[in-house]
Scaffold this motif. Sequence first.
Motif, mmCIF file in Angstrom:
data_model
loop_
_atom_site.group_PDB
_atom_site.id
_atom_site.type_symbol
_atom_site.label_atom_id
_atom_site.label_comp_id
_atom_site.label_asym_id
_atom_site.label_seq_id
_atom_site.Cartn_x
_atom_site.Cartn_y
_atom_site.Cartn_z
ATOM 1 N N CYS A 20 12.647 -2.505 -2.742
ATOM 2 C CA CYS A 20 11.490 -3.378 -2.947
ATOM 3 C C CYS A 20 11.712 -4.292 -4.149
ATOM 4 C CB CYS A 20 10.235 -2.536 -3.147
ATOM 5 S SG CYS A 20 8.716 -3.487 -3.435
ATOM 6 N N TYR A 24 11.912 -8.381 -4.233
ATOM 7 C CA TYR A 24 10.911 -9.066 -5.057
ATOM 8 C C TYR A 24 11.535 -10.136 -5.948
ATOM 9 C CZ TYR A 24 6.341 -9.247 -7.420
ATOM 10 O OH TYR A 24 5.109 -9.627 -7.913
ATOM 11 N N ILE A 32 7.003 -9.798 1.567
ATOM 12 C CA ILE A 32 7.670 -8.493 1.698
ATOM 13 C C ILE A 32 6.847 -7.570 2.584
ATOM 14 C CG2 ILE A 32 8.467 -6.446 0.451
ATOM 15 C CD1 ILE A 32 8.962 -8.266 -1.958
ATOM 16 N N THR A 33 7.510 -6.966 3.566
ATOM 17 C CA THR A 33 6.855 -6.035 4.485
ATOM 18 C C THR A 33 7.565 -4.687 4.448
ATOM 19 O OG1 THR A 33 8.286 -6.657 6.344
ATOM 20 C CG2 THR A 33 6.238 -7.950 6.023
ATOM 21 N N ILE A 34 6.931 -3.687 5.020
ATOM 22 C CA ILE A 34 7.566 -2.375 5.142
ATOM 23 C C ILE A 34 8.872 -2.509 5.925
ATOM 24 C CG2 ILE A 34 7.376 -0.086 6.199
ATOM 25 C CD1 ILE A 34 5.675 -0.140 3.807
ATOM 26 N N ILE A 37 11.575 -3.899 3.664
ATOM 27 C CA ILE A 37 12.025 -2.871 2.727
ATOM 28 C C ILE A 37 12.897 -1.848 3.448
ATOM 29 C CG2 ILE A 37 11.270 -1.013 1.183
ATOM 30 C CD1 ILE A 37 8.712 -2.673 0.680
ATOM 31 N N ARG A 45 13.469 2.686 9.076
ATOM 32 C CA ARG A 45 12.259 2.091 8.521
ATOM 33 C C ARG A 45 11.073 3.036 8.632
ATOM 34 N NH1 ARG A 45 8.169 -0.698 11.024
ATOM 35 N NH2 ARG A 45 9.337 -0.786 12.970
ATOM 36 N N TYR A 49 7.444 5.916 5.847
ATOM 37 C CA TYR A 49 6.069 6.418 5.909
ATOM 38 C C TYR A 49 5.970 7.902 5.534
ATOM 39 C CZ TYR A 49 4.877 1.996 8.106
ATOM 40 O OH TYR A 49 4.688 0.662 8.353
ATOM 41 N N THR A 54 1.757 2.728 2.479
ATOM 42 C CA THR A 54 1.479 1.291 2.487
ATOM 43 C C THR A 54 2.467 0.564 1.582
ATOM 44 O OG1 THR A 54 -0.042 1.398 0.595
ATOM 45 C CG2 THR A 54 -0.996 1.704 2.795
ATOM 46 N N LYS A 55 2.559 -0.739 1.793
ATOM 47 C CA LYS A 55 3.383 -1.574 0.912
ATOM 48 C C LYS A 55 2.847 -1.506 -0.514
ATOM 49 C CE LYS A 55 2.778 -6.054 1.042
ATOM 50 N NZ LYS A 55 2.836 -7.475 1.474
ATOM 51 N N GLU A 56 1.535 -1.461 -0.638
ATOM 52 C CA GLU A 56 0.927 -1.401 -1.969
ATOM 53 C C GLU A 56 1.348 -0.148 -2.726
ATOM 54 O OE1 GLU A 56 -1.481 -4.222 0.401
ATOM 55 O OE2 GLU A 56 -0.672 -2.224 0.781
ATOM 56 N N ILE A 58 4.221 1.296 -2.505
ATOM 57 C CA ILE A 58 5.590 1.073 -2.980
ATOM 58 C C ILE A 58 5.566 0.207 -4.235
ATOM 59 C CG2 ILE A 58 7.864 0.156 -2.404
ATOM 60 C CD1 ILE A 58 7.199 0.715 0.549
#
Length: 207
Positions: A20, A24, A32-34, A37, A45, A49, A54-56, A58
């Motif tokens: 991530c 960034y 940026i998405t899961i 990443i 991928r 989980y 969530t992405k947040e 990470i």
Amino acid sequence: MPKGSEELTAARKEEIITACAELYKTMSFKEITIKEIGNATTFTRTSIYNYFQTKEEIFLALLQREYELWVQSLKRIQSGYESMTGEEFADALAHSLEERQNLLKIMSMNHYDMEDNSRLERLTEFKIVYGKALAEVRNCLDKFFPEMTAQNKQDFIFSFFPFMFGIYPYTVVTEKQREAMAKAKVNYVYMTVYEITYAEVKKLLGV
């Protein structure tokens, strides 16, 4: 949580966070998405989980890592000096943040949404490290400025930490933003992370 050793779990979390962080450097939070990443890691991928929902989460973990690194810098300031003047402390604190651009960049995002979209246990882990950062700044004030009252130290912390949220957008400016400021005829003085932090710390210390 997947089966396996704590070391494996920690290593995979770290790989996800590092992936991530690398994305960034060239992509925005929205871009940026899961999936992106996941493509940057060595495992599937969907395995992400198992560690982050969530992405947040990470990004919150990345912010936590940045705070941990900053805490180490604060500890080095304390251990490296027996005493410091206000200007010397302002210099050291400014340099410590100058090295943590990702910390400042993530802080400048919508912090509320990032925390709101993370599970309570992940948010608690982050808050523990955030609390350590608060404590280490307080420890610096206790050591180097024993003449400060408890209220003055609290005022410093309550002013400095909110100030940190605005450092990145005030010091990292795109060409588009520069052009807009010029067209708007806004007389803006551009400063570096070091310059704006150094000035603020001296102001808060009254030196």
